[in-house]
Scaffold this active site. Structure first.
Site, PDB file in Angstrom:
ATOM      1  CG  HIS A   1       0.883   2.143  -4.805  1.00  0.00           C
ATOM      2  ND1 HIS A   1      -0.358   1.552  -4.705  1.00  0.00           N
ATOM      3  CD2 HIS A   1       1.360   2.197  -3.545  1.00  0.00           C
ATOM      4  CE1 HIS A   1      -0.606   1.258  -3.433  1.00  0.00           C
ATOM      5  NE2 HIS A   1       0.428   1.648  -2.707  1.00  0.00           N
TER       6      HIS A   1
ATOM      7  CB  CYS B   1       3.990   3.014   6.971  1.00  0.00           C
ATOM      8  SG  CYS B   1       5.619   2.476   6.413  1.00  0.00           S
TER       9      CYS B   1
ATOM     10  NE  ARG C   1      -4.186  -4.961  -2.392  1.00  0.00           N
ATOM     11  CZ  ARG C   1      -2.926  -4.811  -2.015  1.00  0.00           C
ATOM     12  NH1 ARG C   1      -2.459  -5.448  -0.953  1.00  0.00           N
ATOM     13  NH2 ARG C   1      -2.121  -3.989  -2.669  1.00  0.00           N
ATOM     14  CG  ASP C   2      -2.132  -0.841  -0.457  1.00  0.00           C
ATOM     15  OD1 ASP C   2      -1.929  -0.765   0.766  1.00  0.00           O
ATOM     16  OD2 ASP C   2      -1.276  -0.545  -1.292  1.00  0.00           O
TER      17      ASP C   2
ATOM     18  CG  ASN D   1      -1.932   3.098   0.483  1.00  0.00           C
ATOM     19  OD1 ASN D   1      -1.046   2.758  -0.284  1.00  0.00           O
ATOM     20  ND2 ASN D   1      -2.633   2.235   1.208  1.00  0.00           N
TER      21      ASN D   1
ATOM     22  CG  HIS E   1       2.970   4.287   0.505  1.00  0.00           C
ATOM     23  ND1 HIS E   1       3.189   3.264   1.400  1.00  0.00           N
ATOM     24  CD2 HIS E   1       2.098   3.778  -0.400  1.00  0.00           C
ATOM     25  CE1 HIS E   1       2.479   2.202   1.061  1.00  0.00           C
ATOM     26  NE2 HIS E   1       1.811   2.482  -0.037  1.00  0.00           N
TER      27      HIS E   1
HETATM   28 MG    MG Z   1       0.265   0.999  -0.656  1.00  0.00          MG
END
Ligand code: MG
Length: 312
Positions: free
Chosen positions: A214, A247, A23-24, A256, A216
């Protein structure tokens, strides 16, 4: 200089990684075919990972990468013991996610008013009102609602975000019934100091709400941040296979935290994730093939520590 006694909390024995690559990750890559998404999801389901953020139900004009979310989800092999979740932006998305059978659903609000307005053309306060209704809708359908607070560690438009502001948002969504909160380091501005400040501010007021982080790796701090959060007793983290997903604010920069980097470090520390690192690296290679670009994961580039040949 006096000596300082540093007390270190005992680290948890088990960490729950939620794989967010499908997803992300894919949402921030060039679109790939439905069949490729299904292959990646299936490969990840076989790694032993216990949670996967599978798709988001967003308007296809807003996010063309997720236009086929329903079909991807239908075709994916659901593996027993894996919890799958979906992200939704609004009521329409929530209804689609529920209709598709999801029982764990994430909604996003940004701690930064400017970031929230740029994303959804609403103030943070207006989005929080919408989220209160969404939580009711999800609970009415026996689904869990997680609220992801984006830009928790800093905002590309506003800069620093006061941890007290994030803690206020946590107060609000806890009062509205959120089952979990997640803190997103949307642009990789987090550092161990900021993680400490945020978790302290939140825990002072809401000690019991489950928390997911979460991170990065945009500025190289993701694993340091994860370690800091472990010391605060946090056991739930997002990570993305291969470091999939760039990003959105800095073309070419990494985003991520790569799942295999997290798993490699955690396993070496004796912390269980349930994930087979070799299978995960296989999935990361597949992600690299499918996106046809080199992914930023250090483990993909160098191999795991155990693969090193001893120095002669
Ligand atoms: Mg992310």
């Amino acid at each position: 200089m006096g000596s300082e006694v540093v007390e270190m909390r005992e680290l948890p024995g088990v960490v729950s990684i939620r794989e967010v690559g499908p997803r992300d990750g894919l949402q921030n890559e060039e679109p790939i075919p439905t069949e490729a998404k299904v292959r990646l999801l299936d490969a990840l389901s076989r790694t032993g990972v216990r949670r996967i953020e599978a798709v988001s139900f967003v308007h296809p004009k807003a996010i063309p990468q997720m236009a086929d979310a329903d079909e991807v989800w239908q075709r994916a092999t659901k593996v027993d013991g894996v919890r799958y979740s979906a992200l939704v932006p609004n009521t329409r998305g929530a209804q689609r996610a529920l209709a598709a059978g999801f029982t764990e659903i994430e909604v996003v609000v940004s701690a930064s008013d400017t970031h929230n307005r740029r994303n959804v053309n609403r103030s943070t306060a207006e989005s929080l009102d919408d989220i209160a209704e969404l939580i009711d809708l999800l609970h009415g359908a026996s689904a869990q609602a997680e609220v992801i607070i984006a830009t928790s560690f800093g905002c590309p438009y506003e800069g620093d975000i006061d941890p007290a502001r994030v803690a206020d948002i946590v107060d609000r969504v806890v009062a509205d019934g959120a089952d979990r909160v997640a803190f997103g380091d949307t642009t990789g501005m987090g550092t161990p100091r900021r993680v400490r400040d945020l978790l302290t501010a939140v825990r002072d007021r809401n000690a019991d709400i489950p928390v997911l982080l979460h991170f990065h790796n945009t500025r190289g701090t993701a694993l340091a941040n994860l370690l800091t959060a472990l010391e605060f007793g946090v056991t739930e983290f997002d990570a993305s296979v291969g470091g999939l997903g760039g990003c959105p604010y800095a073309p070419g920069a990494s985003g991520n935290l790569a799942t295999e980097e997290a798993v490699h470090m955690l396993h070496d520390m004796g912390i269980d994730t349930g994930i087979d690192l070799d299978a995960l690296i296989g999935a990361a290679r597949l992600a690299e093939d499918l996106t046809a670009r080199p992914l930023p994961s250090g483990i993909l580039r160098a191999g795991p520590r155990t693969a090193l040949t001893p120095h002669p």
